[in-house]
Design a protein around this motif. Structure first.
Motif, PDB file in Angstrom:
ATOM      1  N   GLN A  62       0.821  -1.201   0.000  1.00 21.33           N
ATOM      2  CA  GLN A  62       0.000   0.000   0.000  1.00 21.33           C
ATOM      3  C   GLN A  62       0.861   1.260   0.000  1.00 21.33           C
ATOM      4  O   GLN A  62       0.581   2.235  -0.706  1.00 21.33           O
ATOM      5  CB  GLN A  62      -0.924  -0.001   1.230  1.00 21.33           C
ATOM      6  CG  GLN A  62      -1.922   1.139   1.260  1.00 21.33           C
ATOM      7  CD  GLN A  62      -2.860   1.138   0.073  1.00 21.33           C
ATOM      8  OE1 GLN A  62      -3.241   0.088  -0.424  1.00 21.33           O
ATOM      9  NE2 GLN A  62      -3.224   2.323  -0.398  1.00 21.33           N
ATOM     10  N   THR A 180      -0.335   0.415 -11.067  1.00 18.83           N
ATOM     11  CA  THR A 180      -0.092  -0.466  -9.921  1.00 18.83           C
ATOM     12  C   THR A 180       1.366  -0.887  -9.800  1.00 18.83           C
ATOM     13  O   THR A 180       1.790  -1.324  -8.737  1.00 18.83           O
ATOM     14  CB  THR A 180      -0.959  -1.734 -10.023  1.00 18.83           C
ATOM     15  OG1 THR A 180      -0.543  -2.506 -11.164  1.00 18.83           O
ATOM     16  CG2 THR A 180      -2.434  -1.366 -10.171  1.00 18.83           C
ATOM     17  N   GLU A 308     -16.456   1.073 -10.469  1.00 15.45           N
ATOM     18  CA  GLU A 308     -15.676  -0.171 -10.529  1.00 15.45           C
ATOM     19  C   GLU A 308     -15.529  -0.591 -11.988  1.00 15.45           C
ATOM     20  O   GLU A 308     -16.418  -0.347 -12.790  1.00 15.45           O
ATOM     21  CB  GLU A 308     -16.379  -1.270  -9.725  1.00 15.45           C
ATOM     22  CG  GLU A 308     -16.516  -0.968  -8.240  1.00 15.45           C
ATOM     23  CD  GLU A 308     -15.185  -0.960  -7.523  1.00 15.45           C
ATOM     24  OE1 GLU A 308     -14.188  -1.458  -8.111  1.00 15.45           O
ATOM     25  OE2 GLU A 308     -15.120  -0.463  -6.393  1.00 15.45           O
ATOM     26  N   LYS A 311     -12.027   2.374 -10.132  1.00 13.94           N
ATOM     27  CA  LYS A 311     -11.869   3.118  -8.882  1.00 13.94           C
ATOM     28  C   LYS A 311     -10.692   2.631  -8.050  1.00 13.94           C
ATOM     29  O   LYS A 311     -10.003   3.428  -7.400  1.00 13.94           O
ATOM     30  CB  LYS A 311     -13.169   3.006  -8.080  1.00 13.94           C
ATOM     31  CG  LYS A 311     -13.171   3.807  -6.792  1.00 13.94           C
ATOM     32  CD  LYS A 311     -14.501   3.661  -6.074  1.00 13.94           C
ATOM     33  CE  LYS A 311     -14.499   4.451  -4.774  1.00 13.94           C
ATOM     34  NZ  LYS A 311     -15.788   4.305  -4.055  1.00 13.94           N
ATOM     35  N   GLU A 312     -10.440   1.320  -8.069  1.00 14.92           N
ATOM     36  CA  GLU A 312      -9.394   0.747  -7.222  1.00 14.92           C
ATOM     37  C   GLU A 312      -7.991   1.082  -7.715  1.00 14.92           C
ATOM     38  O   GLU A 312      -7.038   1.025  -6.939  1.00 14.92           O
ATOM     39  CB  GLU A 312      -9.562  -0.780  -7.161  1.00 14.92           C
ATOM     40  CG  GLU A 312     -10.884  -1.229  -6.556  1.00 14.92           C
ATOM     41  CD  GLU A 312     -11.043  -0.756  -5.112  1.00 14.92           C
ATOM     42  OE1 GLU A 312     -10.037  -0.752  -4.380  1.00 14.92           O
ATOM     43  OE2 GLU A 312     -12.167  -0.385  -4.741  1.00 14.92           O
ATOM     44  N   ASN A 313      -7.840   1.409  -8.985  1.00 15.30           N
ATOM     45  CA  ASN A 313      -6.493   1.566  -9.548  1.00 15.30           C
ATOM     46  C   ASN A 313      -6.182   2.968 -10.061  1.00 15.30           C
ATOM     47  O   ASN A 313      -5.018   3.300 -10.257  1.00 15.30           O
ATOM     48  CB  ASN A 313      -6.298   0.562 -10.700  1.00 15.30           C
ATOM     49  CG  ASN A 313      -6.371  -0.867 -10.222  1.00 15.30           C
ATOM     50  OD1 ASN A 313      -5.578  -1.304  -9.403  1.00 15.30           O
ATOM     51  ND2 ASN A 313      -7.351  -1.615 -10.721  1.00 15.30           N
TER      52      ASN A 313
END
Length: 660
Positions: A62, A180, A308, A311-313
């Protein structure tokens, strides 16, 4: 390419990105090992230790991800060096890759497949590797774009020359995700081509952010660069539909295309306002709609970024910057219309109908109890509606400043804070000038403003044809014949003797020429010459690229003397089937071939098994068949009518290979 050791701000960021990618790779491998151990062990004490290790690795990942996000929002490094008072634009960072050694795989393939001395092609292989290495550090200008496109086009030649659809070549391509930092490793050239396309789009965004936004020419170049970036990313999304990397997934590319078009729209607004915005009724109406359009497109970008699976990346700061710009430009729209209402009272010489029409186009609806013409004529109503717009502008300004204060990365961008604060103060000052004692009686809510633009922003498709590229491996022969899909015998030497002024055969086709109408009793036939053979050499001179007339000239130049030629024969099953059916009547040729092909397909269908369900990040068997129509690069073979079962380009891929 640029000097990779150059101490420029951009190169430092790319070097930091490469270091972070390696750290993320180590952390991902540690996590995978810990998860495997957790599944395998039944000892409670070991499980506790592994869970502790997993929590440490996840927190480390993280932190690394946040550091990578910091690189992605380091927008000030990419901006123009001139002093500007504009909100920064967001560029994309280049994808990082590992070095690839083509030498052994290509030399082995040249020797095995083309039956040529592979040592004679060392320079061509070195040129290919040098070009790839240079593409890792392209210059931030048109020369850099041209170099990346040259390598992309060269990969098309390489794919057809050296990557057969039936087996792997043993060349492993590794590319790191831009968001990422996780590596993707595949033995498929399509990953290399897709990643180069992504970097072309990323380089266009860096060129766009570098343009001087204080000049008309600079803003025009910025608009063009962002449109071209959107075009390349859109082409990538439509052509390479199943890439195993998050930054090149269709959902992510869709968001990136919207963001680039929004930045182009923002530059268009700056371009219109660059000479200065005159405090004149119709000029302000036009600017109101233009700036409202910028606010609308950024609102759509922000909405897309918060869905989604993007959103996570997507970098958190990118999403917040889109939200800030949406609020900022909406506030400007309300400020402009407030200026129209507060500063421009209807005079006797003004055209009431034109002003009424222009003002009514700004609204989808008018607050209850108001009419556009009445507002124009009534001083009190004008002032009340104008103050309502100023209140709404202040609310949007305060929201933009609040969101900016919540994001640590954006708080550190000084010019962003300065622009937002100055715009907020201007609206507060304008509101203070209109303030009177009866303000508490004003209950009008400002209506929303309809966005409109006279400068439609669209993607510009990549124009690869403008970059002229010569095939490095041109000497292997015409690509329509000498490709990885065709198999050939080794060259055979035939001594051709003139018999009564005749060779015993005719020639046909383009380059290379083909043996046609061979006399079965001539001396050449007795030495092994076959119908359909291709002539690759005459008298020791390579003639793969020569036409019929040029080859005949070489035969004529020796007169009655015997001449030595080298020929090759096609080994493909379809080719031998064609020659067999050619002995039948004209009506039987096609029927015989189709019957054999149908029988073969029937056998394949009976033995076909259901494909395994694979994760999103692997090149799945199911996805390969869907993508075949967009990814396949077929090449026709001159002079042949072979019927082949279509092969998916994904047969090259290992079905078990996935992101690790």
């Amino acid at each position: 390419g640029c000097n990779p050791l150059a101490e420029t701000g951009r190169s430092k960021l790319q070097n930091q990105r490469a270091v972070l990618n390696q750290q993320i790779l180590r952390a991902v491998r540690m996590r995978a090992g810990a998860e495997n151990l957790l599944r395998a062990t039944t000892n409670n004490k070991v499980r506790e230790q592994v869970l502790l290790e997993l929590s440490f690795v996840n927190s480390d990942l993280q932190i690394l991800k946040e550091e990578l996000e910091g690189l992605n929002i380091s927008v000030e490094v990419y901006q123009n060096t001139e002093e500007t008072f504009s909100i920064p634009l967001v560029p994309l960072g280049l994808k990082e890759t590992k070095e690839v050694d083509f030498t052994l795989p290509l030399k082995d393939f040249i020797l095995e497949h083309y039956s040529e001395d592979s040592s004679e092609y060392e320079d061509e292989i070195a040129d290919l590797m040098d070009l790839r290495q240079a593409c890792r550090t392209p210059s931030r200008d048109e020369a850099g774009i041209e170099m990346l496109i040259s390598y992309f086009l060269q990969l098309g030649y390489v794919e057809n020359r050296f990557f057969p659809p039936t087996r792997h070549m043993g060349v492993l391509f590794t590319w790191y995700d831009s968001f990422t930092g996780v590596p993707v490793c595949q033995q498929n050239l399509l990953l290399e081509k897709a990643s180069i396309l992504f970097n072309i789009g990323a380089l266009y965004t860096q060129i766009g952010t570098r343009c001087n936004r204080q000049t008309q020419a600079g803003l025009e170049n910025a608009v063009d660069a962002f449109q071209r970036a959107a075009g390349v990313l859109s082409y990538l999304k439509e052509t390479f539909t199943h890439t195993p990397s998050y930054d090149m997934s269709p959902a992510m590319l869709n968001v990136l295309v919207k963001m680039m078009l929004a930045q182009a729209q923002e530059c268009v607004f700056e371009q219109i306002g660059l000479p200065g915005i005159r405090n004149e009724f119709f000029t302000l109406v036009k600017m109101t709609q233009e700036v409202a359009k910028v606010g609308e497109v950024y609102m759509l970008v922000n909405t897309s970024m918060n869905q989604e699976p993007v959103k996570e990346n997507i970098p958190y700061s990118w999403s917040k910057l889109a939200q800030i710009k949406s609020d900022h430009y909406k506030a400007l729209a309300h400020y402009f219309i407030a200026t129209i209402l507060c500063d421009h009272e209807l005079q006797s010489g003004d055209d009431e109908d034109q002003q009424e029409k222009a003002l009514s186009q700004l609204y989808d609806y008018i607050p209850e109890g108001l009419m556009v013409l009445t507002v124009l004529k009534d001083k009190v109503q004008r002032k009340q509606l104008g103050k309502a717009h100023l209140r709404k502008a202040i609310v949007h300004h305060e929201e933009a400043l609040r969101v900016c204060g919540l994001c640590k990365k954006l708080r550190n961008i000084d010019v962003l804070q300065e622009v937002l604060t100055a715009a907020h103060k201007r609206s507060l000052l304008k509101y203070a000038q209109q303030e009177t004692e009866d303000d508490f009686l004003s209950l009008i809510q400002a209506p929303d403003i309809l966005p409109k633009t006279e400068h439609k922003i669209e993607t510009i498709a990549p124009q690869f044809s403008k970059v002229k590229v010569k095939d490095f491996f041109h000497r292997l022969g015409p690509l329509t014949v000498f490709s990885a899909k065709q198999r050939w015998t080794a060259p055979r030497t035939i001594h051709v003797h003139h018999e009564a002024g005749e060779l015993g055969f005719s020639l046909k086709g383009g380059s290379p020429v083909q043996i046609y109408c061979l006399d079965p009793v001539c001396s050449a036939a007795s030495m092994g010459l076959k119908e359909g053979d291709y002539i690759v050499s005459v008298g020791g001179v390579d003639c793969k690229w020569l036409g019929v007339n040029e080859v005949l000239e070489k035969f004529k130049s020796v007169g009655e003397q015997p001449i030595e030629i080298e020929v090759i024969s096609c080994q493909d099953t379809a080719a031998s089937m064609h020659s067999k059916s050619a002995t039948y009547s004209v009506g039987m040729q096609k029927t015989y071939s189709l019957i054999c092909l149908a029988m073969e397909e029937g056998k394949i269908d009976q033995t076909k098994k259901a494909p395994l369900k694979l994760p999103f990040l692997s090149w799945g068997t199911k996805n390969r068949q869907k993508a075949a129509s967009t990814l396949c690069l077929p090449s026709a073979v001159a002079g042949s009518s072979q019927i082949k079962k279509k092969l998916s380009p994904f047969t090259l891929l290992n079905t078990e290979s996935s992101l690790y």
